[in-house]
Design a protein around this motif. Structure first.
Motif, mmCIF file in Angstrom:
data_model
loop_
_atom_site.group_PDB
_atom_site.id
_atom_site.type_symbol
_atom_site.label_atom_id
_atom_site.label_comp_id
_atom_site.label_asym_id
_atom_site.label_seq_id
_atom_site.Cartn_x
_atom_site.Cartn_y
_atom_site.Cartn_z
ATOM 1 N N SER B 47 0.839 -1.211 0.000
ATOM 2 C CA SER B 47 0.000 0.000 0.000
ATOM 3 C C SER B 47 0.864 1.248 0.000
ATOM 4 O O SER B 47 0.582 2.211 -0.724
ATOM 5 N N ASP B 173 -5.597 -0.627 -4.868
ATOM 6 C CA ASP B 173 -5.033 -1.137 -3.623
ATOM 7 C C ASP B 173 -6.008 -2.112 -2.962
ATOM 8 O O ASP B 173 -6.919 -1.708 -2.251
ATOM 9 N N GLU B 174 -5.824 -3.379 -3.216
ATOM 10 C CA GLU B 174 -6.686 -4.429 -2.651
ATOM 11 C C GLU B 174 -8.161 -4.074 -2.801
ATOM 12 O O GLU B 174 -8.906 -4.026 -1.819
HETATM 13 MG MG LIG Z 1 -2.172 -2.747 2.173
#
Ligand SMILES: [Mg+2]
Ligand SMILES: Nc1ncnc2c1ncn2[C@@H]1O[C@H](COP(=O)(O)OP(=O)(O)O)[C@@H](O)[C@H]1O
Lengths: 220, 254
Positions: B47, B173-174
């Motif tokens: 991240s 991001d995810e």
């Molecule tokens: Mg992360």
């Protein structure tokens, strides 16, 4: 219980209430300007500004309002600042309540999810637009609630300026006590008058909360 | 060898929180139209890397380039603000937690960027937003507020919002980590569709199968460094490094 006395003094207390409301409104106006300034400073990128804002809030919250009032009214002339009792009152209370209000504003802004800031910045919005378009509309309801609480506190604090000779509600009541020797009736009436003013403030705050809630959903 | 300028080019970036170094000299590049996935254990800096690329985090050293323009130019104050605000318009970002604007409707969420930043008029912005909404399968949700949507729907709106700026790259991001399992697929579908349209994408994901399916390249990160990178079939099916193997073993057994 002297009902006749109550009937007699009510019109005078009502008149004094106007001054109490005036003190509240004027202090509130000053307080809002102070609060916004302090809040902006406390989110500034400049360390010195953040530090000054924090110091201001600590000083204002860490000393009694009555001492601040005496400092300005009695100590002011010594420093070349001569104010009428009314002005000394609203200036002191405005600067004082501004510190508390800024804490509420800051808290409301910080309560908005951090992700909102990131979403806005990642789209390319600047700091100012982010605040104006996304953060403030979400912080507004909480802000108004805390402003309401502080306005109620402010209204009741105006009783302190009776000590420097402003004939507002409390001072006016004290005068009646000296002339009638019926403190119970007189102060009960004064208390009721404050209660009515505070109720009015609460009503206004609720209306504002509702308006903001609608408004923020309508705006693009 | 190809000589084209990479769309995203990250050179030796380092990032520390206090004394804790989270990115320890990362190199990475994504060519136009390519899809690169980043995998790795939680806390490995994925991240942080993604957020550093559009400078939601600032880096201690190294360079970040977007389509031949340096992202982390050494500018000060207002100048940097202006620069980064423009650069960010070229990079769409999708967050794990969606981060839709709850006080705006779905359409307003999508239109506000194009109107205020790209200077489209309302009609143009509305047109673009509706096209995107139908693309993510939510034509009927335009006037809903985000609170009324499921997680999968929220994430699809968030993708549409990012796309409405017509960015050069998309960073994910995810995007599906916060979703209930049955809602993952609808978001993956949208991402696959973008892949088919040759959107340049950098995707942090914990879904190995998805990474294998869409990626041109997979990067395995651990402890703030790139351990291994290459074609998905190599990194995911036949990794060279022991740490990659250990990670995949653990991850696939779950
Ligand atoms: Mg992360
Ligand atoms: N704001 C922060 N302050 C301090 N440490 C942080 C912060 N954000 C992330 N970290 C640390 O940086 C490391 C990498 O985090 P992150 O990039 O979120 O990893 P990942 O996305 O791979 O799970 C972690 O050890 C995390 O605790």
């Amino acid at each position: 219980m002297d009902i006749e006395l109550i009937r007699q003094i009510l019109p005078f207390l009502a008149q004094a209430s106007v001054l109490t409301i005036g003190l509240t409104v004027c202090s509130l106006a000053i307080g809002l300007v102070v609060a916004v300034t302090i809040t902006i400073a406390s989110f500034s990128r400049m360390r010195a500004a953040r530090w000054a804002a924090a110091a201001y809030v600590s000083i204002m919250r860490g000393t009694p309002l009555l001492v601040q009032l005496f400092l300005v009214y009695f100590g002011g002339p010594q420093m070349g600042l001569e104010l009428t009792p009314f002005l000394a009152g609203v200036v002191t209370m405005g600067f004082n309540i501004g510190a508390y209000m800024s804490e509420g504003m800051k808290g409301a802004v910080l309560a908005v999810d951090r992700g909102q800031n990131e979403a806005s910045r990642s789209l390319g919005f600047g700091r100012f637009d982010t605040m104006r378009l996304f953060i403030l509309p979400q912080a507004a309801p909480l802000m108004i609630r805390s402003l309401g609480v502080n306005t109620v506190i402010l209204c009741k604090s105006t009783a302190l300026v009776s000590t420097i000779g402003v004939v507002e509600l409390t001072y006016s009541a004290q005068r009646f006590v000296t002339s009638t020797f019926k403190p119970f009736e007189v102060f009960a009436c004064a208390g009721a008058a404050y209660l009515i003013i505070v109720a009015a403030i609460s009503l206004i705050v609720h209306a504002l909360e509702r308006a903001v809630d609608h408004g923020r959903k309508a705006a693009l | 060898m190809n000589t084209q300028t990479p769309m995203i080019d990250v050179r030796q970036i380092r990032k520390a929180y206090g004394v804790h170094e989270v990115l320890k000299g990362i190199d990475l590049s994504v060519n136009k139209g390519k899809i690169v996935s980043i995998i790795g254990p939680s806390g490995s800096g994925k991240s942080t890397l993604l957020r550093s690329i559009n400078m939601l985090e600032d880096v201690s050293s190294g360079e970040i380039w977007l389509d031949g323009k340096q992202v982390n130019r050494p500018l000060k104050g207002r100048q940097f603000e202006n620069h980064i605000n423009h650069i960010r318009q070229e990079m769409g970002m999708v967050f794990q937690q969606f981060n839709l604007f709850p006080h705006l409707t779905v359409l307003q969420n999508i239109m506000i960027g194009p109107i205020r930043l790209r200077k489209l008029n309302r009609a143009e912005a509305l047109d673009r937003a509706q096209t995107l909404l139908s693309k993510v399968g939510l034509s009927d949700k335009g006037n809903a507020y985000p609170a009324r949507l499921s997680g999968g729907q929220k994430q699809r709106v968030a993708i549409a919002r990012a796309l409405a700026m017509q960015p050069k790259v998309m960073l994910f991001d995810e995007a599906t980590s916060a979703l209930d399992p049955e809602l993952v697929e609808e978001v993956n579908q949208v991402m696959k569709q973008l892949a088919a349209e040759h959107m340049t994408m950098l995707i942090v994901t914990h879904e190995m199968r998805f990474a294998a399916e869409v990626s041109d390249q997979v990067i395995f990160m651990d402890g703030g460094v790139v351990i291994e990178q290459g074609a998905p079939k190599d990194v995911l099916s036949n990794p060279v490094e022991e740490r990659t193997r250990a990670f995949l073993r653990k991850h696939l057994s779950h």
